[in-house]
Motif scaffolding. Structure first.
Motif, mmCIF file in Angstrom:
data_model
loop_
_atom_site.group_PDB
_atom_site.id
_atom_site.type_symbol
_atom_site.label_atom_id
_atom_site.label_comp_id
_atom_site.label_asym_id
_atom_site.label_seq_id
_atom_site.Cartn_x
_atom_site.Cartn_y
_atom_site.Cartn_z
ATOM 1 N N ALA A 122 27.154 -106.109 36.918
ATOM 2 C CA ALA A 122 26.494 -105.412 38.018
ATOM 3 C C ALA A 122 26.167 -106.285 39.254
ATOM 4 N N ASP A 123 26.075 -106.201 40.349
ATOM 5 C CA ASP A 123 25.772 -106.727 41.542
ATOM 6 C C ASP A 123 24.209 -106.119 42.120
ATOM 7 N N ILE A 124 24.052 -104.818 41.690
ATOM 8 C CA ILE A 124 23.072 -104.161 42.030
ATOM 9 C C ILE A 124 22.511 -103.213 40.872
ATOM 10 N N VAL A 125 21.633 -102.924 40.443
ATOM 11 C CA VAL A 125 20.926 -102.104 39.758
ATOM 12 C C VAL A 125 19.782 -101.397 40.044
ATOM 13 N N PHE A 126 19.894 -99.988 39.980
ATOM 14 C CA PHE A 126 18.793 -98.912 40.205
ATOM 15 C C PHE A 126 18.191 -98.488 38.995
ATOM 16 N N GLY A 127 17.210 -98.275 38.989
ATOM 17 C CA GLY A 127 16.311 -97.570 37.789
ATOM 18 C C GLY A 127 16.205 -96.166 38.263
ATOM 19 N N SER A 128 16.637 -95.189 37.273
ATOM 20 C CA SER A 128 16.667 -94.055 37.543
ATOM 21 C C SER A 128 15.650 -93.003 37.048
ATOM 22 N N ARG A 129 14.798 -92.238 37.557
ATOM 23 C CA ARG A 129 13.576 -91.372 36.777
ATOM 24 C C ARG A 129 14.119 -90.151 36.381
ATOM 25 N N PHE A 130 15.277 -89.789 36.879
ATOM 26 C CA PHE A 130 15.938 -88.716 36.627
ATOM 27 C C PHE A 130 17.315 -88.536 35.835
ATOM 28 N N ARG A 131 17.483 -89.662 35.142
ATOM 29 C CA ARG A 131 18.715 -89.508 34.224
ATOM 30 C C ARG A 131 18.245 -88.918 33.040
ATOM 31 N N LYS A 132 19.410 -88.028 32.428
ATOM 32 C CA LYS A 132 18.952 -87.041 31.320
ATOM 33 C C LYS A 132 18.448 -88.138 30.001
#
Length: 262
Positions: A122-132
């Motif tokens: 990855a070049d960019i990573v987002f942390g998601s609060r809404f992933r199942k």
């Protein structure tokens, strides 16, 4: 300004940019927790005090850090986006990310968000609060607003995310340091999402935990910021063009072959 980012005589792999504004009630406890973080690579903590009206800046300067750190104070209150922008400018790491100065996010999960950079996935990573993958308890109003803004962002940018408004965003330094950032308040989230959508970059989204606080506990974002975020989505996805988004130093590997931005 106060720093000891060179005390270990090694370039940090990770720089964590941490905006601070009126967080005195829990700041000591937060500093204790984040200073204890252990990684398999060097890291630094960058605190940007946004001209706090309480004793936050004094607490930062009196804390005895074991980690490499930098502390800066804004001359006047400008907003979270401006604080993040300054933090990105002074960051020394190969990977640069954002951490709020509270306990809404589990800082122990940062290591898992950095892993894709170590494996070059990855070049960019987002942390998601809404992933199942994770079950979270959200406050209804903020949940609905965040989901709506993310939906609009996806429709305008052409990039599918489940959580555009997340705090946990991590970037390779040669990307984020070569993006012109303008938003001073909470417009940073829609702005940066719109701009990275134009890049030929590997973007990953991973599930994270989330423990929302309320306004009595110090939460600062309001409905006005939601309206502003919607405006930012249209400005950066439709009205403005990518020629103004990126600096000439942006590596060519991130620029789509059909583009003539720079």
């Amino acid at each position: 300004m106060k720093k000891n980012s060179t005390k270990k005589n090694s370039k940090p792999f990770l720089s964590l940019v941490i905006p601070v504004y009126n967080e005195e009630k829990h700041l000591n406890r937060f500093l204790e927790e984040i200073d204890k973080l252990k990684f398999s690579f060097p890291h630094e903590l960058i605190f940007i005090d946004d001209c706090s009206k309480d004793s936050s800046y004094s607490i930062l300067n009196s804390f005895q850090f074991k980690s490499n750190f930098q502390i800066f104070k804004q001359d006047k209150n400008q907003g979270k986006g401006a604080a993040i922008r300054r933090g990105f400018e002074v960051a020394l790491g190969d990977v640069i990310g954002v951490q709020d100065a509270d306990f809404e996010y589990d800082m122990k999960e940062i290591a898992s968000l950095i892993q894709p950079f170590l494996t070059e996935n990855a070049d960019i990573v987002f942390g998601s609060r809404f992933r199942k993958e994770n079950r979270q308890v959200h406050r209804t109003f903020h949940y609905l607003v965040n989901r709506f803004l993310t939906l609009v962002s996806n429709l305008l940018s052409g990039m599918y995310l489940s959580d555009m408004e997340t705090c946990y965003k991590f970037f390779k330094a040669d990307i984020i340091k070569n993006i012109h950032l303008e938003s001073n308040r909470f417009g940073f989230e829609p702005e940066i999402t719109a701009k990275i959508a134009r890049l030929k970059a590997k973007i990953m989204e991973l599930p994270i935990s989330y423990y929302p606080r309320n306004y009595y506990e110090g939460k600062k974002i309001t409905w006005k910021d939601g309206v502003a975020a919607l405006r930012h989505l249209f400005v950066y996805n439709i009205i403005k063009g990518p020629k103004s988004y990126f600096k000439k130093e942006l590596p060519e590997s991130y620029i789509p072959k059909t583009s003539n931005w720079l």
